[in-house]
Design a protein around this motif. Structure first.
Motif, PDB file in Angstrom:
ATOM      1  N   VAL A 259      20.297 -17.564  79.076  1.00 17.76           N
ATOM      2  CA  VAL A 259      20.177 -18.482  77.965  1.00 17.76           C
ATOM      3  C   VAL A 259      18.933 -18.343  77.102  1.00 17.76           C
ATOM      4  O   VAL A 259      19.107 -18.355  75.940  1.00 17.76           O
ATOM      5  N   ILE A 260      17.903 -18.161  78.044  1.00 22.14           N
ATOM      6  CA  ILE A 260      16.702 -17.965  77.228  1.00 22.14           C
ATOM      7  C   ILE A 260      16.478 -16.648  76.268  1.00 22.14           C
ATOM      8  O   ILE A 260      16.007 -16.640  75.262  1.00 22.14           O
ATOM      9  N   VAL A 261      17.184 -15.728  76.866  1.00 23.13           N
ATOM     10  CA  VAL A 261      17.187 -14.215  76.062  1.00 23.13           C
ATOM     11  C   VAL A 261      18.320 -14.596  74.784  1.00 23.13           C
ATOM     12  O   VAL A 261      17.825 -14.156  73.609  1.00 23.13           O
ATOM     13  N   LEU A 262      19.106 -15.353  75.144  1.00 23.48           N
ATOM     14  CA  LEU A 262      20.273 -15.526  73.972  1.00 23.48           C
ATOM     15  C   LEU A 262      19.454 -16.243  72.718  1.00 23.48           C
ATOM     16  O   LEU A 262      19.506 -16.134  71.508  1.00 23.48           O
ATOM     17  N   LEU A 263      18.889 -17.612  73.315  1.00 27.37           N
ATOM     18  CA  LEU A 263      18.028 -18.033  72.287  1.00 27.37           C
ATOM     19  C   LEU A 263      17.025 -17.540  71.772  1.00 27.37           C
ATOM     20  O   LEU A 263      16.649 -17.855  70.402  1.00 27.37           O
ATOM     21  N   GLY A 264      16.053 -16.827  72.446  1.00 38.08           N
ATOM     22  CA  GLY A 264      15.134 -16.004  71.873  1.00 38.08           C
ATOM     23  C   GLY A 264      15.453 -14.839  70.915  1.00 38.08           C
ATOM     24  O   GLY A 264      14.626 -14.623  69.912  1.00 38.08           O
ATOM     25  N   SER A 265      16.640 -14.561  71.174  1.00 38.91           N
ATOM     26  CA  SER A 265      17.194 -13.514  70.215  1.00 38.91           C
ATOM     27  C   SER A 265      17.607 -13.740  68.897  1.00 38.91           C
ATOM     28  O   SER A 265      17.427 -13.329  67.921  1.00 38.91           O
ATOM     29  N   LEU A 266      18.468 -15.091  68.996  1.00 36.74           N
ATOM     30  CA  LEU A 266      19.187 -15.570  67.985  1.00 36.74           C
ATOM     31  C   LEU A 266      18.053 -16.500  67.162  1.00 36.74           C
ATOM     32  O   LEU A 266      18.606 -16.435  65.804  1.00 36.74           O
ATOM     33  N   ILE A 267      17.022 -16.879  67.372  1.00 35.32           N
ATOM     34  CA  ILE A 267      16.065 -17.533  66.603  1.00 35.32           C
ATOM     35  C   ILE A 267      15.561 -16.945  65.358  1.00 35.32           C
ATOM     36  O   ILE A 267      15.765 -17.346  64.211  1.00 35.32           O
ATOM     37  N   PRO A 268      15.156 -15.653  65.479  1.00 34.59           N
ATOM     38  CA  PRO A 268      14.854 -14.978  64.397  1.00 34.59           C
ATOM     39  C   PRO A 268      15.927 -14.513  63.617  1.00 34.59           C
ATOM     40  O   PRO A 268      15.542 -14.480  62.355  1.00 34.59           O
ATOM     41  N   LEU A 269      17.116 -14.345  64.079  1.00 34.68           N
ATOM     42  CA  LEU A 269      18.361 -14.132  63.264  1.00 34.68           C
ATOM     43  C   LEU A 269      18.802 -15.180  62.476  1.00 34.68           C
ATOM     44  O   LEU A 269      18.828 -15.256  61.429  1.00 34.68           O
ATOM     45  N   GLY A 270      18.675 -16.464  62.869  1.00 35.96           N
ATOM     46  CA  GLY A 270      18.691 -17.602  62.306  1.00 35.96           C
ATOM     47  C   GLY A 270      17.908 -17.811  61.225  1.00 35.96           C
ATOM     48  O   GLY A 270      18.112 -18.154  59.984  1.00 35.96           O
ATOM     49  N   LEU A 271      16.685 -17.805  61.461  1.00 40.77           N
ATOM     50  CA  LEU A 271      15.476 -17.773  60.474  1.00 40.77           C
ATOM     51  C   LEU A 271      15.619 -16.744  59.365  1.00 40.77           C
ATOM     52  O   LEU A 271      15.435 -17.276  58.195  1.00 40.77           O
ATOM     53  N   ALA A 272      16.065 -15.618  59.382  1.00 40.63           N
ATOM     54  CA  ALA A 272      16.421 -14.535  58.694  1.00 40.63           C
ATOM     55  C   ALA A 272      17.757 -15.007  57.548  1.00 40.63           C
ATOM     56  O   ALA A 272      17.647 -14.735  56.300  1.00 40.63           O
ATOM     57  N   LEU A 273      18.663 -15.528  58.268  1.00 36.92           N
ATOM     58  CA  LEU A 273      19.854 -15.880  57.613  1.00 36.92           C
ATOM     59  C   LEU A 273      19.560 -17.031  56.566  1.00 36.92           C
ATOM     60  O   LEU A 273      19.739 -17.138  55.472  1.00 36.92           O
ATOM     61  N   GLU A 274      18.614 -18.071  57.106  1.00 35.90           N
ATOM     62  CA  GLU A 274      17.998 -18.956  56.109  1.00 35.90           C
ATOM     63  C   GLU A 274      17.283 -18.390  55.111  1.00 35.90           C
ATOM     64  O   GLU A 274      17.327 -19.035  53.808  1.00 35.90           O
ATOM     65  N   SER A 275      16.226 -17.854  55.265  1.00 33.12           N
ATOM     66  CA  SER A 275      15.371 -17.093  54.148  1.00 33.12           C
ATOM     67  C   SER A 275      16.077 -16.288  53.129  1.00 33.12           C
ATOM     68  O   SER A 275      15.636 -16.332  52.118  1.00 33.12           O
ATOM     69  N   SER A 276      17.042 -15.568  53.670  1.00 33.39           N
ATOM     70  CA  SER A 276      17.743 -14.696  52.863  1.00 33.39           C
ATOM     71  C   SER A 276      19.040 -15.672  51.845  1.00 33.39           C
ATOM     72  O   SER A 276      19.524 -15.064  50.876  1.00 33.39           O
ATOM     73  N   GLY A 277      18.980 -16.715  51.862  1.00 35.17           N
ATOM     74  CA  GLY A 277      19.837 -17.731  51.311  1.00 35.17           C
ATOM     75  C   GLY A 277      21.358 -17.745  52.142  1.00 35.17           C
ATOM     76  O   GLY A 277      22.217 -18.240  51.293  1.00 35.17           O
TER      77      GLY A 277
ATOM     78  N   THR B 237      22.535 -19.218  54.656  1.00 37.94           N
ATOM     79  CA  THR B 237      22.964 -20.621  55.174  1.00 37.94           C
ATOM     80  C   THR B 237      23.482 -21.418  53.661  1.00 37.94           C
ATOM     81  O   THR B 237      24.192 -22.183  53.848  1.00 37.94           O
ATOM     82  N   GLN B 238      22.685 -21.343  52.710  1.00 40.82           N
ATOM     83  CA  GLN B 238      22.938 -21.851  51.663  1.00 40.82           C
ATOM     84  C   GLN B 238      24.382 -21.240  50.978  1.00 40.82           C
ATOM     85  O   GLN B 238      25.043 -22.486  50.303  1.00 40.82           O
ATOM     86  N   LEU B 239      24.811 -20.119  51.112  1.00 40.92           N
ATOM     87  CA  LEU B 239      26.136 -19.701  50.765  1.00 40.92           C
ATOM     88  C   LEU B 239      27.094 -20.490  51.616  1.00 40.92           C
ATOM     89  O   LEU B 239      28.068 -20.685  51.001  1.00 40.92           O
ATOM     90  N   ILE B 240      26.985 -20.469  52.885  1.00 41.03           N
ATOM     91  CA  ILE B 240      27.778 -21.114  53.736  1.00 41.03           C
ATOM     92  C   ILE B 240      27.896 -22.574  53.211  1.00 41.03           C
ATOM     93  O   ILE B 240      29.176 -23.119  53.126  1.00 41.03           O
ATOM     94  N   ALA B 241      27.076 -23.177  53.053  1.00 45.99           N
ATOM     95  CA  ALA B 241      27.064 -24.669  52.644  1.00 45.99           C
ATOM     96  C   ALA B 241      27.670 -24.893  51.282  1.00 45.99           C
ATOM     97  O   ALA B 241      28.407 -25.846  51.347  1.00 45.99           O
ATOM     98  N   GLU B 242      27.575 -23.892  50.459  1.00 40.07           N
ATOM     99  CA  GLU B 242      28.276 -24.026  49.191  1.00 40.07           C
ATOM    100  C   GLU B 242      29.683 -23.721  49.526  1.00 40.07           C
ATOM    101  O   GLU B 242      30.526 -24.354  48.611  1.00 40.07           O
ATOM    102  N   GLY B 243      30.088 -23.108  50.269  1.00 40.91           N
ATOM    103  CA  GLY B 243      31.371 -22.622  50.591  1.00 40.91           C
ATOM    104  C   GLY B 243      32.011 -23.920  51.406  1.00 40.91           C
ATOM    105  O   GLY B 243      33.382 -23.928  50.740  1.00 40.91           O
ATOM    106  N   ILE B 244      31.488 -24.401  51.939  1.00 42.08           N
ATOM    107  CA  ILE B 244      32.054 -25.673  52.379  1.00 42.08           C
ATOM    108  C   ILE B 244      32.185 -26.921  51.511  1.00 42.08           C
ATOM    109  O   ILE B 244      33.196 -27.491  51.522  1.00 42.08           O
ATOM    110  N   LEU B 245      31.101 -27.115  50.763  1.00 43.51           N
ATOM    111  CA  LEU B 245      31.274 -28.089  49.758  1.00 43.51           C
ATOM    112  C   LEU B 245      32.281 -27.724  48.487  1.00 43.51           C
ATOM    113  O   LEU B 245      32.988 -28.818  48.151  1.00 43.51           O
ATOM    114  N   SER B 246      32.617 -26.447  48.511  1.00 42.39           N
ATOM    115  CA  SER B 246      33.676 -25.993  47.400  1.00 42.39           C
ATOM    116  C   SER B 246      34.971 -26.417  47.994  1.00 42.39           C
ATOM    117  O   SER B 246      35.834 -26.826  47.457  1.00 42.39           O
ATOM    118  N   LEU B 247      35.274 -26.361  49.234  1.00 46.06           N
ATOM    119  CA  LEU B 247      36.435 -26.571  49.877  1.00 46.06           C
ATOM    120  C   LEU B 247      36.419 -28.301  49.929  1.00 46.06           C
ATOM    121  O   LEU B 247      37.753 -28.956  50.017  1.00 46.06           O
TER     122      LEU B 247
END
Length: 590
Positions: free
Chosen positions: A449-467, A469-479
């Motif tokens: 679990v520690i390795v999973l969390l430590g590995s995914l945190i940078p991926l989550g930050l990258a997804l957010e900084s690249s925009g 998560t905003q695309l996913i949010a806009e997709g949900i709002l469009s629905l």
């Protein structure tokens, strides 16, 4: 879409597919994804391993160690002792166990709470002669629900709290989750207690708690120390306690000699030894309940010293131990290990345990610090049985363990110390007092679990900084179109719950929290209701045995199949959404 967004969506889609497939360990999948993201240029190399130093990772690891310490000190058993009874009606039994499980899960890891209560629930089912499957699934769901009540109750709460600190400047505090969590847990427990267990398929109900085989029974001796509360009583007076722990009292030893018969009416004196028959766990529990101790183990603290382990081991033909006695081998004085009991294919014997010549084929019960027991087993030539070790509970330290934890949490709540520092101090106190040993500190941490969390945190930050998560949010709002905000909140919970039913809940929280924040910002409302919705939904994985580790643990003992969970889990998830949405909007207004 940009290169970074396309790369990350493709990579995360592959990760989620592999996690659902389940053939490759999830920690390896996550770590490999991190390496690919660095090579692909979407995660800067200098930030690749920052996730492993993230405060959420540290807190989760410390909570796991605290949970192990609570089990070692008997703090969990102390509570459970008052809620387990085989004489109650099934609904009442489920209610008591569910409330106890939820309460424990609020302050320790919910997996640890389930493991402790599951064994007690199985014992109660054996005594009541009813299928254990009727109560195990409600217990699992209740411990999951209880984890939502506090910050440290479940990893998704910790992840969401730390995400809030990074995004908004301040984390959720220890009891910010409590109002919504208590409402959801209370309604959920009421459902599983009254209606939920009746929805378990008939095929699963046929699964019963296993009967104990005669060959699993050991004859053991327990000493009567000067402070034992058994002094002045007779073996007959201890029968109720013995029956409660499935123990048979075979007699007394006085001045080194076994008294005639079963000695039922002989008054127990200091220095006597009580001869017992039962399985290792029952023997250990009875010794603690009757305030007894192991024979000649005072130099090692008996059952009240450092962390001790009971290990079952078979005696092969060419073992050093074969044909010799524990006393003749000097097992205690040379190796620091006690021969607590012997199992000889269900046969009883009148010799003292330490003076009994051991025969090939016997199963011996060795007691001592884990490292000594392991070394002694090798020296004796005996073969430890896989998954047949039992940690000896240090019951005299239960109140101390609870008090130390309460002080640490109190310091964090009062703002005197950060939560991670407060928990680290509590772990240090537990280590210094011998409640957890050095090896256990590392063993208690669930490293995948520690390795999973430590590995995914940078991926989550990258997804957010690249925009992304905003695309996913806009997709949900469009629905959702012109739906009211409460409906959007419910949809976010449905999506998050669905992901959590098939993915690790930590991974779900890491992805869903930024999406919830983006939705709130797009709607120009407070992000707290959406983050709280993510925390609740990520914790509620009731449809499958793979969404939450608790559901996986009960699958074998309960005799459940993959498709059995949704029968009770689907209505429970619907109830949680129906209850959580208004509760969130009431306690965390927009």
């Amino acid at each position: 879409m940009t290169y970074e967004q396309i790369f990350l969506f493709t990579l995360l889609g592959l990760v989620f597919g592999l996690l659902v497939w389940g053939r490759i360990r999830y920690d390896l999948v996550a770590f490999a994804a991190l390496v690919v993201a660095v090579v692909g240029g979407v995660v800067p190399a200098e930030h690749a391993f920052e996730g492993f130093g993230h405060e959420a990772v540290i807190i989760i690891a410390l909570v796991l160690i605290v949970s192990r310490a609570m089990l070692n000190a008997g703090a969990v058993e102390l509570v459970a002792r008052f809620v387990v009874s085989a004489d109650r009606p099934l609904s009442t039994h489920i209610g008591f166990m569910s409330v106890a499980g939820a309460a424990m899960s609020a302050v320790i890891n919910n997996v640890a709470a389930l493991v402790m209560l599951m064994s007690l629930d199985i014992e109660a089912a054996e005594k009541a002669k009813r299928p254990v499957s009727r109560s195990l699934m409600p217990l699992s769901f209740a411990t999951i629900l209880g984890g939502m009540i506090t910050l440290i109750g479940t990893p998704p709460n910790i992840v969401v709290a730390q995400f809030r600190e990074r995004a908004l400047g301040a984390p959720f505090s220890m009891f910010d989750f409590s109002p919504v969590g208590l409402v959801c847990a209370s309604i959920g427990i009421a459902f599983v207690t009254t209606i939920g267990w009746r929805l378990i398929p008939e095929e699963a109900k046929r699964a019963t708690a296993g009967e104990r085989a005669e060959t699993d029974l050991f004859v053991a001796e327990a000493g009567v120390g000067e402070k034992s509360k058994s002094i002045g009583k007779t073996p007959a007076d201890l029968f109720p306690v013995a029956e409660e722990h499935d123990i048979i009292i075979l007699g007394l030893v006085r001045n080194g000699r076994r008294l005639p018969g079963f000695s039922r009416s002989v008054e127990i004196r200091q220095g006597d030894a009580v001869v017992l028959e039962g399985d290792p766990k029952s023997i250990e529990a009875f010794i603690g309940a009757a305030s007894l101790d192991t024979i000649d183990s005072e130099d090692h603290g008996g059952l009240r010293g450092e962390t001790l382990t009971l290990v079952e081991a078979t005696v092969p033909q060419n073992a050093r131990m074969a044909g010799r006695t524990a006393q003749g081998l000097g097992l205690l004085y040379r190796r620091g290990v006690v021969l607590l009991g012997v199992s000889r294919q269900g046969r009883r014997f009148r010799e003292r345990v330490r003076r009994l010549p051991i025969e090939p084929g016997d199963v011996v019960l060795l007691l001592g610090p884990e490292s000594r027991v392991r070394d002694s087993a090798e020296w004796l030539g005996v073969l430890p049985l896989a998954e047949k070790s039992h940690t000896v509970i240090q019951r005299s330290k239960a109140l101390f363990a609870i008090a130390a934890f309460a002080v640490g949490v109190g310091a964090a709540v009062a703002g005197l110390l950060p939560l991670a520092v407060a928990l680290a101090a509590v772990v240090g106190v537990y280590a210094l007092s011998g409640i957890v040993g050095g090896r256990e500190v590392y063993e208690a941490v669930e490293w995948p679990v520690i390795v999973l969390l430590g590995s995914l945190i940078p991926l989550g930050l990258a997804l957010e900084s690249s925009g992304g998560t905003q695309l996913i949010a806009e997709g949900i709002l469009s629905l959702t179109g012109s739906l009211p905000i409460w409906a959007i909140l419910a949809l976010l919970m449905i999506v998050t719950m669905t992901l959590s039913d098939f993915l690790n809940n930590v991974a779900t929280a890491l992805i869903a929290a930024p999406v919830g924040l983006s939705i709130a910002r797009s709607l120009e409302v407070s992000p707290d209701p959406f983050l709280m919705a993510v925390a609740v939904a990520a914790s509620c994985a009731f449809l499958t045995p793979i969404g939450h580790k608790n559901n996986t643990i009960i699958m074998g003992p309960g005799g459940y199949r993959f498709g059995d969970y949704w029968r009770m889990g689907l209505p429970l998830e619907a109830i949680i959404i129906a209850v959580a949405v208004p509760a969130i909007l009431f306690f965390w207004p927009l």
